[in-house]
Design a protein around this motif. Sequence first.
Motif, PDB file in Angstrom:
ATOM      1  N   ASP A  30       0.817  -1.220   0.000  1.00  9.93           N
ATOM      2  CA  ASP A  30       0.000   0.000   0.000  1.00  9.93           C
ATOM      3  C   ASP A  30       0.851   1.271   0.000  1.00  9.93           C
ATOM      4  OD1 ASP A  30      -2.337  -1.570   0.128  1.00  9.93           O
ATOM      5  OD2 ASP A  30      -2.124  -1.749   2.302  1.00  9.93           O
ATOM      6  N   VAL A  31       1.914   1.271  -0.784  1.00 13.57           N
ATOM      7  CA  VAL A  31       2.802   2.430  -0.842  1.00 13.57           C
ATOM      8  C   VAL A  31       2.207   3.505  -1.756  1.00 13.57           C
ATOM      9  CG1 VAL A  31       5.009   3.230  -1.807  1.00 13.57           C
ATOM     10  CG2 VAL A  31       4.950   1.285  -0.241  1.00 13.57           C
ATOM     11  N   SER A  32       2.162   4.711  -1.259  1.00 12.54           N
ATOM     12  CA  SER A  32       1.664   5.856  -2.019  1.00 12.54           C
ATOM     13  C   SER A  32       2.676   6.991  -1.932  1.00 12.54           C
ATOM     14  CB  SER A  32       0.314   6.341  -1.466  1.00 12.54           C
ATOM     15  OG  SER A  32      -0.682   5.353  -1.619  1.00 12.54           O
ATOM     16  N   ARG A  39      -0.245  12.420  -8.049  1.00  9.23           N
ATOM     17  CA  ARG A  39      -0.132  11.165  -7.307  1.00  9.23           C
ATOM     18  C   ARG A  39       0.652  10.166  -8.158  1.00  9.23           C
ATOM     19  NH1 ARG A  39      -5.246   8.855  -4.361  1.00  9.23           N
ATOM     20  NH2 ARG A  39      -3.522   7.785  -3.318  1.00  9.23           N
ATOM     21  N   ARG A  42      -0.104   4.944  -6.101  1.00  9.17           N
ATOM     22  CA  ARG A  42      -1.368   4.828  -5.387  1.00  9.17           C
ATOM     23  C   ARG A  42      -1.519   3.422  -4.814  1.00  9.17           C
ATOM     24  NH1 ARG A  42      -5.876   8.050  -9.018  1.00  9.17           N
ATOM     25  NH2 ARG A  42      -4.525   9.719  -9.747  1.00  9.17           N
ATOM     26  N   ASP A  43      -1.271   3.296  -3.531  1.00  9.81           N
ATOM     27  CA  ASP A  43      -1.510   2.035  -2.817  1.00  9.81           C
ATOM     28  C   ASP A  43      -0.877   0.838  -3.530  1.00  9.81           C
ATOM     29  OD1 ASP A  43      -3.248   3.321  -0.855  1.00  9.81           O
ATOM     30  OD2 ASP A  43      -4.659   3.502  -2.512  1.00  9.81           O
ATOM     31  N   CYS A  70      11.570   4.481  -4.330  1.00 12.66           N
ATOM     32  CA  CYS A  70      11.113   4.331  -2.944  1.00 12.66           C
ATOM     33  C   CYS A  70      11.803   3.149  -2.275  1.00 12.66           C
ATOM     34  CB  CYS A  70       9.595   4.143  -2.904  1.00 12.66           C
ATOM     35  SG  CYS A  70       8.620   5.602  -3.313  1.00 12.66           S
ATOM     36  N   ASP A  78       4.762   8.480   1.099  1.00  9.02           N
ATOM     37  CA  ASP A  78       3.853   9.210   1.977  1.00  9.02           C
ATOM     38  C   ASP A  78       3.076   8.257   2.870  1.00  9.02           C
ATOM     39  OD1 ASP A  78       4.597  11.607   0.714  1.00  9.02           O
ATOM     40  OD2 ASP A  78       3.049  11.366  -0.823  1.00  9.02           O
ATOM     41  N   ALA A  79       2.825   7.051   2.366  1.00  6.68           N
ATOM     42  CA  ALA A  79       2.059   6.056   3.120  1.00  6.68           C
ATOM     43  C   ALA A  79       2.484   4.668   2.668  1.00  6.68           C
ATOM     44  CB  ALA A  79       0.561   6.254   2.889  1.00  6.68           C
ATOM     45  N   GLY A  80       2.124   3.674   3.476  1.00  3.78           N
ATOM     46  CA  GLY A  80       2.463   2.301   3.152  1.00  3.78           C
ATOM     47  C   GLY A  80       3.717   1.832   3.852  1.00  3.78           C
ATOM     48  N   THR A  81       4.050   0.564   3.658  1.00  2.00           N
ATOM     49  CA  THR A  81       5.203  -0.030   4.330  1.00  2.00           C
ATOM     50  C   THR A  81       6.061  -0.811   3.341  1.00  2.00           C
ATOM     51  OG1 THR A  81       3.987  -2.058   4.894  1.00  2.00           O
ATOM     52  CG2 THR A  81       3.944  -0.251   6.496  1.00  2.00           C
ATOM     53  N   HIS A  90      12.854   1.900   6.663  1.00  2.00           N
ATOM     54  CA  HIS A  90      12.507   3.292   6.348  1.00  2.00           C
ATOM     55  C   HIS A  90      13.782   3.977   5.860  1.00  2.00           C
ATOM     56  CE1 HIS A  90       8.674   2.729   8.508  1.00  2.00           C
ATOM     57  NE2 HIS A  90       9.399   2.104   9.423  1.00  2.00           N
TER      58      HIS A  90
END
Length: 275
Positions: A30-32, A39, A42-43, A70, A78-81, A90
């Motif tokens: 779910d990486v955004s 964007r 997206r997820d 990334c 911005d989001a996700g793991t 990270h």
Amino acid sequence: MTEPTTATTAPAALPLGRDVPTDALLDVRDVSLSFGQVRALRDVSMHARRGEVTAIVGDNGAGKSTLIRCISGIHRPDAGTIDFDGSRVHFRSPEEARSAGIETVHQNLALVEDLTVWQNLFLNREIVRGIGPLKLLDRGAMRQEAERMVSSLAVNVPAVGARVRRLSGGQRQAVSICRAAGFTSKLIIMDEPTAALGVQETARVEELIQRLRDEGHAIVLISHNFAQVLKLSDAVWVMRAGRCVAGRRTSATDGDEIVALITGARAGDLEDVAR
């Protein structure tokens, strides 16, 4: 679509961020990522298994290169793991990703033309000897280790003392791959490794990729060459408009399905999921 298709009973459709196999080295969930109002990702969910070549395909602007940036620490999502080798990571820089065992071969190769092969191999990884503040470059040790690295991969390079500007495109690509594979890397990411090469040089680089896989490296390959993807990869992830829309075991798909997934002529595995 979930029937076993290979000797390892891997499903044809890969789980997009869910039920990831236990031998997955890389797990993206779910990486955004956005750049201002754009964007870029997206997820996105995908994974790469140990000892396999995992291809990422998609049209220009689909988000492939942004995703690997990334993973390799150039961009921070911005989001996700992102989990790598069993740990949540990270990365704040490519150096941190490199220290963890992720090497990236970019399209521009990032080689310094006026330096020799061995100098490029040890760029930012120089071996130094000395006591206290007095330290000197150990050129002999670096040349010797460079020769070992090149010979172990059977890379077609004239000599480690040759300047990069004198090398062919295929030889430069081999040097870049050798640098990525030569420092205890667990995952090697290759962004269009044969895009600017001729037929013979492409064949040599493909042989090198297969050799690295056989040695146990995990490889993430970005390529627009579908014949190459089908030849080299064990799994394929399809990206479109910043999303990862489908995943397939390569043995259970073909070029027509991949093209249909890329263009949207065929719905991907996440087409009906509201995001």
